[in-house]
Design an enzyme around this catalytic site. Structure first.
Site, PDB file in Angstrom:
ATOM      1  N   CYS A 415       0.832  -1.217   0.000  1.00 46.36           N
ATOM      2  CA  CYS A 415       0.000   0.000   0.000  1.00 46.36           C
ATOM      3  C   CYS A 415       0.854   1.249   0.000  1.00 46.36           C
ATOM      4  CB  CYS A 415      -0.935   0.049   1.206  1.00 46.36           C
ATOM      5  SG  CYS A 415      -1.996  -1.354   1.373  1.00 46.36           S
ATOM      6  N   ASN A 416       2.028   1.180  -0.590  1.00 54.48           N
ATOM      7  CA  ASN A 416       2.903   2.347  -0.609  1.00 54.48           C
ATOM      8  C   ASN A 416       3.609   2.399  -1.960  1.00 54.48           C
ATOM      9  OD1 ASN A 416       4.949   4.258  -0.262  1.00 54.48           O
ATOM     10  ND2 ASN A 416       5.182   3.775   1.912  1.00 54.48           N
TER      11      ASN A 416
END
Ligand SMILES: *Cc1c(COP(=O)(O)O)cnc(C)c1O
Length: 825
Positions: A415-416
């Protein structure tokens, strides 16, 4: 000194003296975490694990006390209210602050807290030439922060992503003078610790930004507020709000305690509270309102004002027990930080120094510093493994082998995307191309155009032990290092010296890129030639298997009809647990002990297992029988399927055998589920039974023999005969091929008189470790497969039939000739 001698507790203690919390860490595990025995859990950054005493004490608490709704005023609700107030106080204490300075607003998690902050922030739109608000964020942020853009981009707010380097470069700029005139509010968001790399960003940035000393040094005038995403940092580190008066601090509690889940908080600096704009007013947030007129006065208390509806009060009460257990076991966050950093640093030192026999490094580390201080680095390691030729091994391969060793890691982009792009050197165009190539966040497509789409993350928690590091490192050495295992001793010594100089760069993206370019050049010269010696007559079908019940034993047949979904009755049934979830051998290996037989003439499916009476279930459910076979909904590989329950007798038989409540269900005859389209070659979405991927799976006897040979040449492993190996691969067809793995290069084939399309290669997992005769598990043959194929673990190919006129259902028989067609190059 060899690697195994280096990888010892004594060596660990030479470089890091803080280990444990006074008591022997193994004893803590024995007492509080018996459920992780045999598992190396290294995914604490996703969620850490709760100790048993926490849940026990919590259960006792809520069993004995009467907790009412905190919004009522009777004695039971007062008890809830007062307990919650105490928890709020305890949270503030944990971060070394007080209710005078900060307020705690409970949310469902960190993401919800970020969203709340963004929704109530008083963004000012740009109007003509009066500047509007700025939303500025570090690119190394979690999606949850970047997503604020969805709220600001259509409101005339200036969006400014900045890289960590940009901020670093501005860090020394002088303070701007106070801006008494312009009150335009701007928001700067950065993570206290990157959830990707574990990099800790300086907390001093908070005051720097508020004082307009840092990026974007505010040529734009106004007032800067800081949202410090502390979700990752606070899981293993203390956070002292006296040192960094951030305006908004979102957190999730499961990352600190493991329990409760679904609970987070937004800590709001009281100074910043007055300007926040609450628009929606729901249960409990209003001091007064009229239902028939636009009249609403917000609650005076900040927490009341921002907590819409009834908060999860029992979970909030659980937090009391979470704090109590954490401090009792560890003594506090400072100790946790020392313990977890030591483990991460040690693992980093060895992993980054580990080399193949030819001297090539084994891991490409994605880190900014050198793990020299817990002030700049958290207990997270991020990396990709590289083979002895310098090529990256896709993260899915690593994940799969790790599962075999019961080592739990996280893979992908975490998620980055910002951090992932910057470390892996992926451009925006490439990201878009990856999506076009079918790669989406969280899937197993780990390489596109010879470039990784993600990486591997290992993260530690307060109950991690040295044993976890050792097992993880031995696993890497065993599975991914070309022997003999070598170590770059000079590097270890340099890291030990822990010189403050951060000159050495670990991210050597250029070198890897270079390799990618070379690889691309090769590919442009065309696909490697396929050698198809002696095409005609050499290939025959030697075995046909069907698996009437998904994940249960095989039923071997000599000659079998083909239906619209594949071999008739192949995976027509499945076993579900008490919650209606499909069972597979991954979690329940004893399923293989169930040996179903299909008797077409008597319309029966027989359930057989040793020491059990054989029972029978009808193959086809006739109309008049429908009432006793209720319809249910199930999922197979994420697809919804409509099924029918096969009755109480079958359920009792299965529950008895497996020792848990189970039921037998059958795919509804009139329900069609279609194969997911993966490529253009897939003929218009063929219908599937309850299989995972495709209608048929084919394996080649020549490949089995080769793997058998590789296995025999490796020591310490049980001798398995080829038949045993064949059964583990659970194919429908076994063919007598010529070359091992030649089927990987086929695009079509004809068996008997039926034509098939090859729809992909079958990626293997730890399930092939289950001995289909006994249900016991071994690491073979996945180890040998991975070793032989250099980390690639595909074995066999999926097929889809092409029945031109669907009425002409065929029959397949052992001994049929096979005519393969290689891929056009
Ligand atoms: C985990 C995490 C989040 C998201 O937390 P949720 O609990 O999924 O809402 C946000 N930011 C960081 C830095 C995280 O580590």
């Amino acid at each position: 000194m060899d690697f195994h001698k280096l990888n010892s507790l004594e060596k660990f203690k030479e470089v890091w003296s803080c280990y444990g919390y006074g008591e022997n860490p193994e004893d803590v595990l024995e007492r509080e975490f018996t459920r992780i025995k045999g598992t190396v859990y290294l995914d604490h950054a996703a969620t850490t694990l709760y100790p048993e005493s926490l849940v026990k004490n919590y259960c006792l608490d809520i069993s004995r006390n009467l907790y009412g709704n905190p919004h009522s005023h009777n004695p039971s609700s007062r008890l809830t209210h007062e307990t919650m107030e105490r928890v709020r106080y305890r949270i503030l204490q944990h971060f070394n602050t007080t209710p005078e300075e900060y307020s705690v607003i409970f949310t469902s998690g960190c993401t919800a807290a970020i969203k709340l902050a963004a929704e109530v922030f008083p963004w000012k739109s740009q109007i003509e030439n009066v500047a509007g608000s700025h939303f500025c964020y570090l690119t190394d942020n979690h999606t949850s922060v970047v997503g604020i853009r969805g709220l600001t981009s259509n409101r005339g707010v200036v969006t400014l992503p900045v890289s960590p380097q940009d901020v670093e470069n501005r860090a020394k700029d002088k303070a701007q003078s106070e801006d008494a005139v312009c009150q335009t509010p701007h928001l700067f968001c950065y993570p206290a610790q990157s959830n990707f790399s574990g990099t800790k960003y300086p907390l001093s940035h908070v005051e720097g930004i508020q004082a307009r000393r840092l990026y974007p040094a505010c040529d734009c005038r106004g007032q800067w507020f800081v949202l410090l995403d502390a979700a990752s940092l606070v899981s293993c580190s203390p956070l002292n709000l006296q040192d960094c008066p951030a305006d908004f601090i979102p957190i999730s509690f499961y990352k600190i305690f493991g329990f409760p889940t679904g609970l987070g908080a937004l800590l709001v600096r009281n100074q910043a509270a007055a300007m926040l704009k609450k628009t929606y007013f729901g249960g409990g947030t209003a001091a007064a309102y009229l239902s028939g007129e636009d009249y609403y006065v917000q609650a005076a208390n900040l927490s009341d004002r921002f907590e819409d509806g009834t908060v999860s009060f029992l979970d909030i009460i659980a937090l009391n027990h979470s704090f109590e257990a954490l401090y009792r076991i560890t003594g506090g966050m400072q100790n946790i930080q020392q313990h977890t950093f030591g483990l991460a640093r040690y693992t980093y030192m060895l992993l980054s120094s580990l080399c193949h026999g030819n001297g090539q490094p084994v891991a490409q580390m994605y880190t900014r510093g050198q793990f020299d201080s817990p002030n700049t680095q958290g207990a997270i390691l991020n990396f990709n493994l590289i083979d002895s030729h310098g090529e990256i091994i896709g993260y899915s391969q690593v994940d799969r082998m790790a599962s075999l060793y019961n080592i739990h890691v996280r893979t992908g982009c975490f998620c980055n995307t910002g951090a992932c792009q910057s470390f892996l050197g992926i451009t925006n165009q490439q990201m878009k191309r990856n999506l076009e190539a079918g790669h989406v966040c969280g899937d197993t497509i780990d390489m596109v155009d010879w470039q990784p789409t993600g990486s591997v993350r290992v993260s530690f928690g307060y109950m991690s032990t040295f044993d976890d590091c050792q097992k993880f490192l031995n696993f890497v050495a065993e599975c991914f290092v070309k022997k003999p295992v070598a170590v770059d001793h000079a590097r270890i010594e340099r890291l030990k010296a822990a010189s403050a100089s951060n000159e050495e760069t670990t991210v050597n993206i250029n070198e890897v890129k270079h390799k990618v370019e070379e690889k691309k050049k090769v590919s442009q010269n065309g696909i490697e030639p396929v050698h198809l010696s002696n095409r005609e007559g050499s290939y025959t079908l030697t075995n046909i298997y069907i698996y009437p019940i998904k994940s249960c034993g095989a039923f071997e047949v000599h000659s079998w009809p083909v239906g619209p979904q594949g071999l008739l009755y192949d995976r027509a049934w499945m076993v579900v647990n008490g919650n209606g979830v499909c069972l597979s051998q991954k979690r329940e290996p004893r399923l293989c002990l169930i040996r179903p037989q299909v008797h077409l003439s008597s319309n029966e499916l027989l359930l057989q297992a040793s020491r059990m009476n054989t029972i029978s279930v009808p193959l086809e459910i006739r109309n008049e029988m429908h009432a006793s076979y209720p319809v249910c909904q199930s999922k197979v590989c994420g697809d919804r399927v409509e099924t029918k329950d096969c009755g109480d007798e079958a359920a009792a038989w299965l529950s008895d055998l497996l020792g848990q409540p189970c039921r037998l269900i059958r795919q509804s005859p009139d329900f069609t589920r279609c194969m997911k389209k993966k490529s253009d070659t897939a003929v218009n979405s063929p219908p599937l039974s309850l299989v995972n991927e495709a209608q048929y799976l084919l394996i080649n006897h020549a490949s089995v023999e080769l793997i058998h040979k590789v296995m025999s040449s490796r020591q310490d492993y049980p001798e398995l005969n080829t038949q045993n190996i064949i059964s583990r691969f659970r194919s429908n067809f076994v063919i007598a091929g010529v070359q091992p793995f030649e089927e990987d290069n086929w695009s079509h084939l004809i068996i008997g008189n039926i034509q098939f399309t090859v729809s992909g290669q079958c990626v293997r997992c730890q399930m092939v470790g289950v001995d289909q005769n006994t249900g016991s598990k071994t690491k073979e043959p996945l180890m040998s497969l991975s070793a032989y194929r250099n980390g690639k673990v595909t074995f066999g190919v999926y097929l889809t039939h092409q029945l031109q006129d669907s009425l002409k259902a065929g029959v397949l028989s052992v001994g049929s000739h096979i005519l393969p067609q290689p891929q056009a190059s």
